[in-house]
Scaffold this motif. Structure first.
Motif, PDB file in Angstrom:
ATOM      1  N   ARG A   1      -0.175  -2.298 -14.356  1.00  0.00           N
ATOM      2  CA  ARG A   1       1.172  -1.727 -14.480  1.00  0.00           C
ATOM      3  C   ARG A   1       1.132  -0.452 -15.327  1.00  0.00           C
ATOM      4  O   ARG A   1       1.784   0.554 -14.991  1.00  0.00           O
ATOM      5  CB  ARG A   1       2.118  -2.747 -15.111  1.00  0.00           C
ATOM      6  CG  ARG A   1       3.529  -2.223 -15.351  1.00  0.00           C
ATOM      7  CD  ARG A   1       4.436  -3.324 -15.854  1.00  0.00           C
ATOM      8  NE  ARG A   1       4.159  -3.707 -17.220  1.00  0.00           N
ATOM      9  CZ  ARG A   1       4.779  -3.175 -18.283  1.00  0.00           C
ATOM     10  NH1 ARG A   1       5.662  -2.213 -18.131  1.00  0.00           N
ATOM     11  NH2 ARG A   1       4.507  -3.612 -19.504  1.00  0.00           N
ATOM     12  N   LYS A   2       0.379  -0.468 -16.419  1.00  0.00           N
ATOM     13  CA  LYS A   2       0.288   0.713 -17.272  1.00  0.00           C
ATOM     14  C   LYS A   2      -0.332   1.890 -16.525  1.00  0.00           C
ATOM     15  O   LYS A   2       0.067   3.040 -16.708  1.00  0.00           O
ATOM     16  CB  LYS A   2      -0.520   0.395 -18.532  1.00  0.00           C
ATOM     17  CG  LYS A   2       0.204  -0.533 -19.506  1.00  0.00           C
ATOM     18  CD  LYS A   2      -0.478  -0.586 -20.852  1.00  0.00           C
ATOM     19  CE  LYS A   2      -1.869  -1.139 -20.793  1.00  0.00           C
ATOM     20  NZ  LYS A   2      -2.503  -1.232 -22.135  1.00  0.00           N
ATOM     21  N   LEU A   3      -1.308   1.601 -15.663  1.00  0.00           N
ATOM     22  CA  LEU A   3      -1.925   2.658 -14.870  1.00  0.00           C
ATOM     23  C   LEU A   3      -0.923   3.255 -13.879  1.00  0.00           C
ATOM     24  O   LEU A   3      -0.850   4.479 -13.704  1.00  0.00           O
ATOM     25  CB  LEU A   3      -3.126   2.110 -14.110  1.00  0.00           C
ATOM     26  CG  LEU A   3      -4.454   2.054 -14.856  1.00  0.00           C
ATOM     27  CD1 LEU A   3      -5.519   1.419 -13.969  1.00  0.00           C
ATOM     28  CD2 LEU A   3      -4.899   3.435 -15.284  1.00  0.00           C
ATOM     29  N   LEU A   4      -0.152   2.387 -13.227  1.00  0.00           N
ATOM     30  CA  LEU A   4       0.783   2.874 -12.217  1.00  0.00           C
ATOM     31  C   LEU A   4       1.907   3.701 -12.822  1.00  0.00           C
ATOM     32  O   LEU A   4       2.524   4.519 -12.140  1.00  0.00           O
ATOM     33  CB  LEU A   4       1.356   1.706 -11.417  1.00  0.00           C
ATOM     34  CG  LEU A   4       0.385   1.029 -10.454  1.00  0.00           C
ATOM     35  CD1 LEU A   4       1.107   0.033  -9.578  1.00  0.00           C
ATOM     36  CD2 LEU A   4      -0.338   2.047  -9.582  1.00  0.00           C
ATOM     37  N   LEU A   5       2.208   3.483 -14.113  1.00  0.00           N
ATOM     38  CA  LEU A   5       3.211   4.316 -14.764  1.00  0.00           C
ATOM     39  C   LEU A   5       2.729   5.756 -14.876  1.00  0.00           C
ATOM     40  O   LEU A   5       3.530   6.683 -14.976  1.00  0.00           O
ATOM     41  CB  LEU A   5       3.530   3.764 -16.160  1.00  0.00           C
ATOM     42  CG  LEU A   5       4.326   2.457 -16.194  1.00  0.00           C
ATOM     43  CD1 LEU A   5       4.496   1.971 -17.627  1.00  0.00           C
ATOM     44  CD2 LEU A   5       5.691   2.639 -15.544  1.00  0.00           C
ATOM     45  N   ARG A   6       1.400   5.949 -14.836  1.00  0.00           N
ATOM     46  CA  ARG A   6       0.832   7.296 -14.892  1.00  0.00           C
ATOM     47  C   ARG A   6       0.569   7.865 -13.502  1.00  0.00           C
ATOM     48  O   ARG A   6       0.344   9.062 -13.349  1.00  0.00           O
ATOM     49  CB  ARG A   6      -0.504   7.272 -15.644  1.00  0.00           C
ATOM     50  CG  ARG A   6      -0.439   6.708 -17.048  1.00  0.00           C
ATOM     51  CD  ARG A   6      -1.854   6.648 -17.625  1.00  0.00           C
ATOM     52  NE  ARG A   6      -1.878   6.136 -18.979  1.00  0.00           N
ATOM     53  CZ  ARG A   6      -2.985   5.964 -19.696  1.00  0.00           C
ATOM     54  NH1 ARG A   6      -4.155   6.266 -19.155  1.00  0.00           N
ATOM     55  NH2 ARG A   6      -2.923   5.496 -20.920  1.00  0.00           N
ATOM     56  N   ASP A   7       0.549   7.002 -12.502  1.00  0.00           N
ATOM     57  CA  ASP A   7       0.124   7.391 -11.160  1.00  0.00           C
ATOM     58  C   ASP A   7       1.323   7.851 -10.333  1.00  0.00           C
ATOM     59  O   ASP A   7       2.260   7.087 -10.111  1.00  0.00           O
ATOM     60  CB  ASP A   7      -0.547   6.200 -10.475  1.00  0.00           C
ATOM     61  CG  ASP A   7      -1.238   6.585  -9.175  1.00  0.00           C
ATOM     62  OD1 ASP A   7      -0.900   7.632  -8.607  1.00  0.00           O
ATOM     63  OD2 ASP A   7      -2.110   5.820  -8.721  1.00  0.00           O
ATOM     64  N   PRO A   8       1.317   9.091  -9.848  1.00  0.00           N
ATOM     65  CA  PRO A   8       2.433   9.576  -9.038  1.00  0.00           C
ATOM     66  C   PRO A   8       2.448   9.015  -7.624  1.00  0.00           C
ATOM     67  O   PRO A   8       3.348   9.337  -6.846  1.00  0.00           O
ATOM     68  CB  PRO A   8       2.211  11.089  -9.021  1.00  0.00           C
ATOM     69  CG  PRO A   8       0.729  11.243  -9.159  1.00  0.00           C
ATOM     70  CD  PRO A   8       0.298  10.125 -10.078  1.00  0.00           C
ATOM     71  N   GLN A   9       1.452   8.197  -7.261  1.00  0.00           N
ATOM     72  CA  GLN A   9       1.383   7.603  -5.929  1.00  0.00           C
ATOM     73  C   GLN A   9       1.401   8.677  -4.845  1.00  0.00           C
ATOM     74  O   GLN A   9       2.193   8.640  -3.902  1.00  0.00           O
ATOM     75  CB  GLN A   9       2.539   6.623  -5.720  1.00  0.00           C
ATOM     76  CG  GLN A   9       2.543   5.438  -6.675  1.00  0.00           C
ATOM     77  CD  GLN A   9       1.506   4.394  -6.306  1.00  0.00           C
ATOM     78  OE1 GLN A   9       1.714   3.595  -5.413  1.00  0.00           O
ATOM     79  NE2 GLN A   9       0.388   4.402  -7.007  1.00  0.00           N
ATOM     80  N   LEU A  10       0.514   9.638  -4.994  1.00  0.00           N
ATOM     81  CA  LEU A  10       0.428  10.727  -4.015  1.00  0.00           C
ATOM     82  C   LEU A  10      -0.090  10.208  -2.677  1.00  0.00           C
ATOM     83  O   LEU A  10      -0.835   9.223  -2.631  1.00  0.00           O
ATOM     84  CB  LEU A  10      -0.497  11.822  -4.539  1.00  0.00           C
ATOM     85  CG  LEU A  10      -0.038  12.546  -5.808  1.00  0.00           C
ATOM     86  CD1 LEU A  10      -1.143  13.464  -6.309  1.00  0.00           C
ATOM     87  CD2 LEU A  10       1.231  13.329  -5.541  1.00  0.00           C
TER      88      LEU A  10
ATOM     89  N   ARG B   1      -7.895   3.726  -5.006  1.00  0.00           N
ATOM     90  CA  ARG B   1      -7.959   2.820  -3.860  1.00  0.00           C
ATOM     91  C   ARG B   1      -8.771   1.575  -4.198  1.00  0.00           C
ATOM     92  O   ARG B   1      -8.371   0.446  -3.890  1.00  0.00           O
ATOM     93  CB  ARG B   1      -8.589   3.542  -2.669  1.00  0.00           C
ATOM     94  CG  ARG B   1      -7.808   4.765  -2.186  1.00  0.00           C
ATOM     95  CD  ARG B   1      -8.387   5.306  -0.891  1.00  0.00           C
ATOM     96  NE  ARG B   1      -7.803   6.590  -0.536  1.00  0.00           N
ATOM     97  CZ  ARG B   1      -8.365   7.762  -0.779  1.00  0.00           C
ATOM     98  NH1 ARG B   1      -9.563   7.808  -1.359  1.00  0.00           N
ATOM     99  NH2 ARG B   1      -7.780   8.892  -0.434  1.00  0.00           N
ATOM    100  N   ALA B   2      -9.933   1.776  -4.822  1.00  0.00           N
ATOM    101  CA  ALA B   2     -10.782   0.637  -5.195  1.00  0.00           C
ATOM    102  C   ALA B   2     -10.102  -0.223  -6.249  1.00  0.00           C
ATOM    103  O   ALA B   2     -10.201  -1.453  -6.219  1.00  0.00           O
ATOM    104  CB  ALA B   2     -12.133   1.140  -5.704  1.00  0.00           C
ATOM    105  N   ALA B   3      -9.385   0.416  -7.175  1.00  0.00           N
ATOM    106  CA  ALA B   3      -8.683  -0.338  -8.221  1.00  0.00           C
ATOM    107  C   ALA B   3      -7.587  -1.208  -7.620  1.00  0.00           C
ATOM    108  O   ALA B   3      -7.395  -2.363  -8.016  1.00  0.00           O
ATOM    109  CB  ALA B   3      -8.095   0.622  -9.249  1.00  0.00           C
TER     110      ALA B   3
ATOM    111  N   GLY C   1       0.841  -1.195   0.000  1.00  0.00           N
ATOM    112  CA  GLY C   1       0.000   0.000   0.000  1.00  0.00           C
ATOM    113  C   GLY C   1       0.872   1.238   0.000  1.00  0.00           C
ATOM    114  O   GLY C   1       2.099   1.160   0.033  1.00  0.00           O
ATOM    115  N   VAL C   2       0.236   2.388  -0.061  1.00  0.00           N
ATOM    116  CA  VAL C   2       0.962   3.652  -0.081  1.00  0.00           C
ATOM    117  C   VAL C   2       1.496   3.966   1.314  1.00  0.00           C
ATOM    118  O   VAL C   2       0.779   3.850   2.301  1.00  0.00           O
ATOM    119  CB  VAL C   2       0.040   4.792  -0.560  1.00  0.00           C
ATOM    120  CG1 VAL C   2       0.789   6.117  -0.551  1.00  0.00           C
ATOM    121  CG2 VAL C   2      -0.484   4.492  -1.966  1.00  0.00           C
ATOM    122  N   GLN C   3       2.762   4.328   1.385  1.00  0.00           N
ATOM    123  CA  GLN C   3       3.386   4.626   2.672  1.00  0.00           C
ATOM    124  C   GLN C   3       2.855   5.931   3.250  1.00  0.00           C
ATOM    125  O   GLN C   3       2.298   6.772   2.548  1.00  0.00           O
ATOM    126  CB  GLN C   3       4.906   4.715   2.498  1.00  0.00           C
ATOM    127  CG  GLN C   3       5.548   3.406   2.064  1.00  0.00           C
ATOM    128  CD  GLN C   3       7.038   3.560   1.844  1.00  0.00           C
ATOM    129  OE1 GLN C   3       7.568   4.666   1.821  1.00  0.00           O
ATOM    130  NE2 GLN C   3       7.728   2.445   1.694  1.00  0.00           N
TER     131      GLN C   3
END
Length: 334
Positions: free
Chosen positions: A266-275, A287-289, A132-134
């Motif tokens: 994986r393709k989505l996470l390449l766009r996601d800055p994980q804020l 979160r739901a994804a 999960g996100v830290q």
């Protein structure tokens, strides 16, 4: 496609003995949502075979030692509707680009990730399987690019945005959570370190103000990313529901579902800055994804492993067992 038998009695697909397929040849699954996902992948123009192969290496082959016979790889991907010629062309391209390396044993070729390819994979896939996100302490890293030429600024900006930075001004990028050493290494690699200015703010109140939330929405294109996550949920939730209703899971279906799941996520996470959560909307679709991806992966991974073990082979025969790190994916698979 004939079926051979190893000396240990394990069945293995001898896909390499067939000629090039004149057209995609795949057996339809009994699961309509899975067939729809496969058809969607096939209808991409152009079809992203190289990207799918990287997904397969990162998700499934690397945990098993990282090296497989090309013929068995062709047989594994045939149900995706990718013909042999396209796979061979894609493997050649990935080798030329430094992702893969080949070893000849007799008349057979065995491919594995290069050292550089493995480092790229680890960097790209680290986010995918994280628990999960830290947490976030409210600190920011800022990079000012005003002293760079326009071309160099564009190059640096693209690379830093991939690492989670967003533009808060034309020449200023910001990231709420990153390692200073990673930023320095990136700027050094791009020959931009001496002409960039890096600031780090002190930890502060993590609850974002209205102005901060609006800035984050604008700088990181949160609405657009949320739409992509909603599409991911729309595509994979029916598959999750269909698999849960199966009395017994089919091994090949599980492999196909797992591969497509990780490929799209994986393709989505390449766009996601994980804020950090503190900067995201309360109803953030990411979160739901993530929960859907984790639950679906946990459901299919074991049967998918059965299919991989029967379909792939190395120069020594069966695939090596996965290590303990594999079972730590998504916070624990068992």
């Amino acid at each position: 496609m004939s079926i051979g038998v190893r000396s240990n009695g394990q069945a293995v697909r001898r896909a390499g003995i067939v000629g090039a397929f004149s057209a995609p040849n795949r057996a339809m699954s009994s699961l309509a949502p899975l067939n729809q996902l496969i058809t969607r992948f096939q209808e991409q123009t152009p079809i992203r075979a190289s990207s799918l192969i990287i997904t397969l290496y990162g998700d499934a082959i690397e945990p098993h030692g990282g090296t497989v016979w090309l013929g068995s790889l062709i047989g594994l991907l045939e149900p995706m509707g990718i013909n042999e010629r396209l796979i061979r062309t894609s493997i050649f391209r990935l080798t030329k680009e430094g992702w893969l390396t080949a070893e000849k044993v007799g008349r057979r070729s065995y491919y594995s990730l290069t050292g550089t390819g493995r480092r790229r994979f680890e960097k790209a896939f680290k986010r995918v399987y994280s628990a999960g996100v830290q947490g976030w302490d409210g600190a920011w890293t800022l990079v000012m690019l005003s002293q760079l030429s326009a071309d160099k600024r564009k190059q640096v900006r693209e690379e830093l945005e991939w690492q989670g930075f967003g533009a808060i001004a034309p020449t200023v990028l910001a990231c709420p959570r990153c390692e200073r050493a990673d930023v320095t290494a990136t700027l050094l690699d791009l020959d931009a370190l001496d002409d960039s200015i890096v600031f780090e703010t002190h930890a502060q109140e993590v609850l974002a103000s209205r102005a901060m939330r609006l800035q984050v929405r604008e700088s990181w294109k949160i609405d657009e990313l949320g739409q992509h996550y909603s599409e991911f949920i729309r595509l994979f939730r029916p598959l999750w529901q269909a698999l849960r209703e199966q009395a017994e899971l089919d091994a090949q279906d599980c492999f196909l579902a797992r591969t497509l799941l990780i490929h799209e996520y994986r393709k989505l996470l390449l766009r996601d800055p994980q804020l950090p959560d503190e900067l995201l909307p309360g109803d953030w679709e990411g979160r739901a994804a993530r929960q859907l991806c984790r639950n679906l992966y946990r459901l299919v991974y074991a049967k998918a492993e059965e299919w991989l073990n029967s379909a792939l082979e190395t120069a020594d025969g069966p695939l090596p067992d996965v290590g303990e790190s594999f079972y730590r994916r998504f916070g624990g698979l068992n």
